[in-house]
Design an enzyme around this catalytic site. Structure first.
Site, mmCIF file in Angstrom:
data_model
loop_
_atom_site.group_PDB
_atom_site.id
_atom_site.type_symbol
_atom_site.label_atom_id
_atom_site.label_comp_id
_atom_site.label_asym_id
_atom_site.label_seq_id
_atom_site.Cartn_x
_atom_site.Cartn_y
_atom_site.Cartn_z
ATOM 1 N N ASP A 1 -0.128 5.103 0.815
ATOM 2 C CA ASP A 1 -0.312 6.110 1.859
ATOM 3 C C ASP A 1 -0.249 5.469 3.238
ATOM 4 O O ASP A 1 -0.958 4.522 3.515
ATOM 5 C CB ASP A 1 -1.668 6.803 1.675
ATOM 6 C CG ASP A 1 -1.503 8.300 1.555
ATOM 7 O OD1 ASP A 1 -0.946 8.897 2.496
ATOM 8 O OD2 ASP A 1 -1.900 8.851 0.522
ATOM 9 N N ASP B 1 0.865 -1.170 0.000
ATOM 10 C CA ASP B 1 0.000 0.000 0.000
ATOM 11 C C ASP B 1 0.914 1.236 0.000
ATOM 12 O O ASP B 1 2.091 1.151 0.364
ATOM 13 C CB ASP B 1 -0.877 -0.032 1.253
ATOM 14 C CG ASP B 1 -1.777 1.175 1.343
ATOM 15 O OD1 ASP B 1 -2.498 1.454 0.377
ATOM 16 O OD2 ASP B 1 -1.758 1.851 2.392
ATOM 17 N N ASP C 1 -1.269 -0.445 6.025
ATOM 18 C CA ASP C 1 -1.474 0.228 7.308
ATOM 19 C C ASP C 1 -2.934 0.223 7.738
ATOM 20 O O ASP C 1 -3.233 0.634 8.850
ATOM 21 C CB ASP C 1 -0.974 1.684 7.241
ATOM 22 C CG ASP C 1 -1.855 2.556 6.360
ATOM 23 O OD1 ASP C 1 -2.170 2.132 5.233
ATOM 24 O OD2 ASP C 1 -2.228 3.653 6.802
HETATM 25 MG MG LIG Z 1 -2.733 3.209 3.474
#
Ligand SMILES: [Mg+2]
Length: 342
Positions: free
Chosen positions: A28, A26, A225
């Site tokens: 961000d 991922d 995250d």
């Molecule tokens: Mg993310």
């Protein structure tokens, strides 16, 4: 990976960058935040790659093209080609192409990433409900998307034209705070039409399928995250996952995670790719990792010992997830997490 209920993070004797052939990362909160690289990301990814791990970047954001994302990563010091970037625009374009005739017109509510992805599948992006579209697709259009675009979508969807969305993330982080994401834009059209779109992005299978088709990964590791997109997407795709704590998930959310949100591994940041993962040992009476022991009391989680913070968190995960079983742990972990500085 078995799909039994996970009750503790797993250990790995090998560095994860050697145990898996491809990292599905991922962006961000994992690689960058607000446009700048996250601490240890650039160096860790360089080492993982030089050791032979394939790196691919998987984003729900449909606005930017793979070329643009790759150029941004390269500028941050992470050499990346457009082929290494997989977007929800690509996943939704494939989904549409499987349901409409070849060369069909598709009404686009979104940005350049979506138009490029549709053309790649031989579809023709159009701008008006009067252009006789065979499908409507919505992807994040950025802050300047005119309100009238939602009207075009609504006219077509109300006529019964099949409706697709790249993703339904309700919010999107910006340098100035939290802004409405594509999911919020989808809600506008949903309210106006009462219809339901087909969705491609994480955590749904079309996105995972797109990453596997494009990377050819045999033994992928999802790195993310967010529990409800990255980790749940890995769970749905039946592949292993690493949660890093550099983004939106805090310790309390991780301890309360229901089974589909429990990652295979937990680490502070992307340095976790380069190391093995310590085993959590123990049973119903206590779980040990590093120098820590975690137990589940009547109304809260207890932590004793000393050592590295991620090891304490791993032990706490085992205590919380075992206590919760197929549910979500309601025990108070606040004091234990505070001991770890998490
Ligand atoms: Mg993310």
């Amino acid at each position: 990976m078995s799909q039994g209920v996970r009750t503790r993070p797993e250990g790995s004797g090998q560095p994860l960058s050697e145990a898996y052939d491809t990292a599905l990362l991922d962006l961000d909160g994992v690689v960058y935040a607000g446009g700048s690289a996250i601490a240890h990301a650039v160096d860790s990814l360089a080492v993982a790659r030089s050791g032979g791990m394939r790196l691919a970047y998987v984003t729900n954001n449909a606005l930017r093209t793979p070329d643009t994302v790759a150029a941004h990563l390269t500028e941050l010091g992470i050499p990346t080609g457009a082929d290494d970037v997989i977007t929800s625009a690509q996943a939704v374009a494939r989904l549409i192409s499987e349901q409409v005739p070849a060369g069909a017109r598709v009404l686009v509510i979104g940005g350049e990433g979506l138009r490029v992805a549709l053309r790649e599948r031989g579809l023709v992006p159009v701008e008006s409900a009067d252009d006789d579209p065979a499908a409507v697709v919505q992807g994040y259009g950025g802050p300047d998307l005119p309100w009238g675009r939602f009207a075009e979508a609504s006219y077509a969807v109300r006529r019964g034209v099949p409706w697709f969305a790249s993703n339904t993330d309700l919010t999107i982080p910006s340098g100035r705070g939290i802004a409405p994401g594509n999911g919020a834009a989808v809600e506008v059209v949903r309210i106006a039409t009462g219809a339901e779109p087909q969705v491609a992005g994480k955590p749904l299978p079309p996105m995972h399928r797109e990453t596997i088709i494009r990377t050819g990964a045999k033994r992928p590791l999802v790195v993310g995250d967010r529990l409800d997109t990255d980790i749940e997407g890995a769970f749905n795709g039946e592949v292993d996952s690493l949660l890093v704590l550099t983004g939106v998930t805090d310790g309390a959310q991780l301890l309360a995670a229901p089974p589909q949100h429990r990652p295979t591994y937990v680490d502070e940041d992307l340095r976790g790719l380069l190391t093995g993962q310590p085993e959590v040992t123990g049973d119903g009476t206590g779980f040990r990792c590093g120098g820590w022991t975690a137990t589940a009391g009547a109304d809260r989680l207890e932590l004793t010992g000393d050592g590295e913070a991620p090891d304490g968190l791993r032990a706490l995960c085992a205590a919380a997830w075992t206590a919760a079983g197929e549910g979500s742990c309601a025990l108070d972990g606040g004091k234990a997490l505070a001991r770890l500085g998490l």
